[in-house]
Design a protein around this motif. Structure first.
Motif, PDB file in Angstrom:
ATOM      1  N   THR A   4       0.813  -1.216   0.000  1.00  0.00           N
ATOM      2  CA  THR A   4       0.000   0.000   0.000  1.00  0.00           C
ATOM      3  C   THR A   4       0.842   1.260   0.000  1.00  0.00           C
ATOM      4  O   THR A   4       0.308   2.344   0.206  1.00  0.00           O
ATOM      5  N   VAL A   7       0.592   3.673   3.061  1.00  0.00           N
ATOM      6  CA  VAL A   7      -0.742   4.122   3.466  1.00  0.00           C
ATOM      7  C   VAL A   7      -1.454   2.948   4.120  1.00  0.00           C
ATOM      8  O   VAL A   7      -1.383   1.824   3.631  1.00  0.00           O
ATOM      9  N   LYS A   8      -2.156   3.194   5.221  1.00  0.00           N
ATOM     10  CA  LYS A   8      -2.863   2.108   5.878  1.00  0.00           C
ATOM     11  C   LYS A   8      -3.965   1.592   4.956  1.00  0.00           C
ATOM     12  O   LYS A   8      -4.726   2.376   4.395  1.00  0.00           O
TER      13      LYS A   8
END
Length: 160
Positions: A4, A7-8
């Motif tokens: 990702t 990014v969570k």
């Protein structure tokens, strides 16, 4: 790099991911969304799709080179074996081939390139004395080597 990119990840399942949440009650909009989401999880008959150009861009040319012989062989065997079985056999035969090459290389090294008096480098293989315990024949163990036999590194057995 993370899948990702730092990014969570956000789940698209939403509140209805767990059965407990669904049992509490769902609105008609949530039921329609959940029904569509479950339909979207079913793959089509032709999926997953293998895109040759994508695979070629993502793999190293050296890796493609050493994989080519088995790829060609198992591409011909796939109609007879089936896709899953051919993939398993290809994986196993590739690993066994690498193990065989490693074993033969190790054997060659220790047979022809080991450490002796003519070389400065190389692995030196030493034999330990046998373990002879009290009560066993040959106790106490006395070595048959003389002082000149130690650290001779095959000098005495050379043909020179």
């Amino acid at each position: 790099m993370a899948q990702t990119a730092g990014v969570k990840p956000m789940t698209i399942v939403g509140r209805v991911a767990s059965e407990r949440e669904r049992c509490l009650g769902m609105t008609d909009a949530e039921r329609a969304w959940r029904k569509q989401w479950l339909k979207d999880q079913v793959l089509a008959a032709h999926e997953p799709v293998h895109v040759e150009e994508y695979w070629r861009e993502r793999t190293n040319p050296i890796r493609r080179f050493y994989r080519k012989p088995l790829d060609v062989l198992f591409a011909k065997l796939t109609p007879m074996l089936g896709e899953q079985r051919a993939a398993h056999y290809r994986y196993i035969s590739g690993k066994l081939g690498l193990i065989a090459v490693a074993m033969l290389s190790t054997h060659y090294y220790f047979k022809y390139l080991g450490n002796d008096w003519t070389k400065k480098g190389g692995w030196r293989v030493l034999k330990t004395k046998p373990m002879v315990l009290p009560g066993q024949p040959g106790f106490p163990f006395k070595s048959e080597k003389t002082d000149s036999d130690y650290a001779e590194r095959k000098f005495k057995s050379s043909v020179i």
